[in-house]
Design an enzyme around this catalytic site. Structure first.
Site, mmCIF file in Angstrom:
data_model
loop_
_atom_site.group_PDB
_atom_site.id
_atom_site.type_symbol
_atom_site.label_atom_id
_atom_site.label_comp_id
_atom_site.label_asym_id
_atom_site.label_seq_id
_atom_site.Cartn_x
_atom_site.Cartn_y
_atom_site.Cartn_z
ATOM 1 C CB SER A 263 -0.765 -0.181 1.229
ATOM 2 O OG SER A 263 -0.057 0.287 2.530
ATOM 3 C CG ASP A 264 1.169 5.829 -1.270
ATOM 4 O OD1 ASP A 264 2.029 6.279 -0.733
ATOM 5 O OD2 ASP A 264 1.181 6.458 -2.251
ATOM 6 C CD1 TRP A 265 4.854 5.067 5.179
ATOM 7 C CD2 TRP A 265 4.865 4.212 3.415
ATOM 8 N NE1 TRP A 265 5.850 3.720 4.674
ATOM 9 C CE2 TRP A 265 5.689 3.448 3.720
ATOM 10 C CE3 TRP A 265 4.697 3.330 1.631
ATOM 11 C CZ2 TRP A 265 6.805 2.667 3.529
ATOM 12 C CZ3 TRP A 265 5.441 2.275 1.348
ATOM 13 C CH2 TRP A 265 6.592 1.843 2.296
ATOM 14 N N GLY A 267 -2.665 3.675 3.021
ATOM 15 C CA GLY A 267 -3.748 4.304 2.156
ATOM 16 C C GLY A 267 -4.033 2.396 2.309
#
Length: 738
Positions: A263-265, A267
């Site tokens: 995931s994006d941080w 997200g």
């Protein structure tokens, strides 16, 4: 032995508009350890499996110590290895061995139009990642540049999917051939920073595949990318981190991706939906894929078979990438000569000469006094704003580059001219578009009057262009237009260098300047490269990887009224900024980004709507002159070979980027006026004449058929156009796709 893993680029189908194409397979190293992975997964406890599915530290996720499986270490970001952070915060660890090379950012790399140097770029990033103990680079960032104001336009490559895809493939191969996994980001359609954490992108399936997914598909299917990062936004109603269509149907089934998705941080938004859709690792914490996931398995909401599959996909990458002993990581200096040399070569080829009325290269016979004006002449761009930066041991500024090359041959005077926008000193009512500073402008004008040549460094900095927010305008900040007009009045011999990651409004500086140069956020060696171009040691050869519009209202997303979105609550914040500052990232309003222009992004829109631009896609001048002739188009089993003669008709060596476009005006499928289908950078000596052959691949001539959910190749007439820019294509030949 490398096993073959099938990736279907084109699924066979037969309609009146299609021909059957042979499915292609590409090798992947990720399936070389399946038997060992069976044994590992079979010996793990459920708790150990779940422990692998979320962040352990800010930039690592857990391995299995008792089985000898190392943690996965992530390197942020795409243009240089970020300094080491404290384990559970964004604070620096204050090491002395964690510097790195600041490579030119994404738009600069794309301006080279060079797959060779994109490979070297990935190779250099990988070497430094290994020295720093990293397993996976959080890059390349390959989202399409939909809006010039995008906060991460400088990180991204291009408005064109083919250019983005070819460079992404080369970067991926360069990195992974040298032992470091890539993590392609941000999958998918993260084309704006404002409200990225709660905007829902609505787009047709065809436009999504042909424009926005195509670079990801090329890097996955043809370069065997081992990792992807799910974006913050929603796509057609579902968060990217739990979007089954993106993560399962497209990525794993259509493309055959065997690797891991992180995931994006901050997200991830769910437990069951995320893990079942195909998410492997929640970063940087364990809110959804830690204890909540363990409880979901025990309650029967998630089968352990799904957990096993997610662990298997992580282990494929972990066993392919050799871990670096933590005692060895960060024990040697990083940012060494070999990587600095690569950064220099990329920077040299990225610089775009937009206008030249005889002021460049600098004529030292008539130039004894140079006034260098503008804070961007001395501002270092490796750090700033929000998000990834590079603690580099060296960054040559433009002023330093000029001083090193010109030495005592000229008298050089520097004046700031304006005060650069500094995010740290602003309040919420302040923005970069401010009037000129009268005192600084007066000092600059005085210096200009006393000079034989004025070099004005305009543009943005890393505080103006930043992750987490988009620019509100493309107007030059800090009163630079007013300053440029005053400088031109004081001295007509004015060269303007625009330092930026994306397009700016150059209407004023273009009018008052005798020469105009785009030089990007160009890395550790950018100042040297720029000085070499300005002084004529090398000829400029960069080409714009995106269109520079005349005004923001002409940009398709703005022209269709689909950007910016209207927000009723201005305190929405941003996911990444919120988690870095320990604020809640709950969203109270759902926004829709309706991509009304569909596939007409960038030059496709301006062509179709007949809208004049400041400088077109693919544009870039040289100190040399080139002549194109002798076009021939020959069908091959792979597509078409486009051959032509390219001659350097000047008395200096130079490089030219030859571009091949295709037009299909009689197509039964709606298409743009023309589309880039191939390109090649060619180095020629003075007076040299060479036959150049550039292949057009059949896969790149296909369109995405929504009913069939596959790529189809439409037979019929096709016009091939060749030249040095999207608006300068002197060669033209008709042919037929059979």
């Amino acid at each position: 032995m490398v096993k073959k893993h099938p990736r279907s680029l084109v699924v066979a189908a037969i309609t009146v508009l299609s021909v059957t194409l042979q499915a292609q397979t590409y090798p992947t190293k990720l399936l070389d350890n399946e038997q060992r992975i069976d044994e590992i997964v079979g010996s793990m406890t459920l708790e150990e499996k779940v422990e692998m599915l979320h962040g352990k530290n800010m930039f690592s996720s857990a391995g299995i110590p008792r089985l000898g499986i190392a943690d996965v270490e992530y390197a942020d970001g795409p243009f240089g290895i970020r300094e080491e952070m404290e384990p559970h915060s964004w604070n620096s660890a204050h090491l002395t061995t964690d510097s790195a090379t600041f490579f030119p950012t994404g738009s600069a790399l794309a301006a080279t139009w060079s797959t060779e140097w994109a490979y070297a770029y990935g190779q250099g990033m990988s070497r430094e990642a290994r020295l720093r103990g990293k397993d996976m680079i959080l890059g390349p960032a390959i989202n399409i540049q939909r809006i010039p104001t995008g906060g991460r336009t400088y990180e991204y490559l291009s408005e064109d999917p083919l250019l983005s895809g070819m460079l992404a493939m080369a970067y991926t191969r360069g990195s992974q051939d040298n032992g470091t996994a890539v993590c392609l980001k941000h999958y998918a359609l993260n084309n704006q920073e404002d409200y990225r954490g709660f905007v829902d992108v609505h787009i047709s399936d065809r436009a999504m595949h042909e424009i926005y997914l195509r670079p990801f598909e090329m890097a996955v299917c043809e370069a065997d990318a081992w990792g992807l990062m799910a974006a913050y936004n929603k796509v057609n109603g579902r968060w990217c981190s739990e979007n089954e269509h993106l993560l399962t149907t497209v990525l794993r089934r259509q493309w055959g991706f065997p690797g891991m998705v992180i995931s994006d941080w901050g997200g991830v938004h769910s437990t069951v939906d995320a893990v079942t859709a195909g998410m492997n690792v929640e970063m940087p914490g364990s809110r959804y894929m830690g204890q909540a996931l363990l409880d979901s398995v025990k309650a029967g909401a998630v089968s352990e078979a799904v957990i096993d599959q997610r662990v298997r996909e992580i282990l494929r990458v972990r066993l392919t990438v050799k871990p670096v002993d933590k005692a060895v990581a960060n024990s040697q200096p990083v940012g060494n000569a070999e990587e600095m040399a690569t950064a220099l070569e990329v920077a040299r080829r990225s610089i775009v000469l937009l206008k030249n009325e005889g002021l460049l290269p600098i004529d030292l016979k008539r130039t004894k006094r140079i006034a260098v004006i503008g804070e961007n002449a001395v501002t270092r761009m490796s750090l700033g704003g929000v998000g990834a930066g590079v603690k580099t041991r060296r960054e040559i500024t433009p002023l330093e580059g000029l001083q090193a090359i010109l030495g005592s041959s000229v008298k050089m005077t520097y004046a700031a001219g304006y005060k650069s926008f500094d995010r740290d000193s602003r309040n919420k009512h302040l923005d970069p578009i401010q009037p000129a500073d009268r005192q600084l402008m007066a000092e600059a004008v005085k210096a200009a009057k006393q000079a034989d040549l004025v070099i004005f460094f305009a543009g943005n900095n890393r505080e103006v262009e930043t992750e987490g927010s988009d620019r509100k305008t493309i107007t030059l900040p800090s009163g630079q237009d007013e300053l440029a007009a005053a400088l031109a009045k004081a001295n007509q011999r004015l060269v303007t260098v625009v330092v930026s990651g994306g397009p700016v409004d150059i209407s004023t500086v273009n009018e008052v300047s005798g020469a105009l140069v785009a030089s990007w956020f160009n890395g550790s060696m950018g100042g040297q490269a720029l000085a070499e171009v300005l002084t004529g040691e090398i000829s400029p050869s960069g080409k714009l990887p995106m269109t520079w519009p005349k005004k923001l209202e002409d940009v398709p997303a703005y022209a269709t009224g689909t950007y910016p979105q209207q927000v009723s609550n201005n305190n929405q914040g941003d996911i990444f900024v919120d988690i870095t500052r320990n604020r809640s990232n709950e969203r109270r309003q759902q926004l829709v980004a309706n991509y009304a222009e569909q596939s007409l992004v960038g030059y496709r829109w301006y062509d179709k709507k007949n809208v004049a631009v400041a400088y077109p896609f693919g544009y870039g001048l040289s100190y040399a002159t080139f002549q194109y002739s002798g076009l021939a188009v020959k069908p091959t089993t792979e597509g078409f070979d486009v051959s032509f003669t390219l001659e350097n008709t000047s008395d200096r060596k130079a490089e030219e980027v030859a571009q091949v476009y295709v037009s299909r005006p009689t197509s039964r499928v709606e298409r743009p006026v023309k589309e880039l289908k191939a390109f090649r950078r060619v180095a020629l000596k003075a007076g040299e004449r060479r036959t150049v052959v550039v292949p057009i691949r059949r896969a790149d001539l296909c369109h995405w058929d929504e009913p069939a959910q596959t790529w189809l190749l439409e037979p019929g007439n096709m016009t091939v156009l060749v030249g040095g820019s999207s608006d300068n294509l002197p060669l033209k030949q008709n042919t037929t796709i059979k």
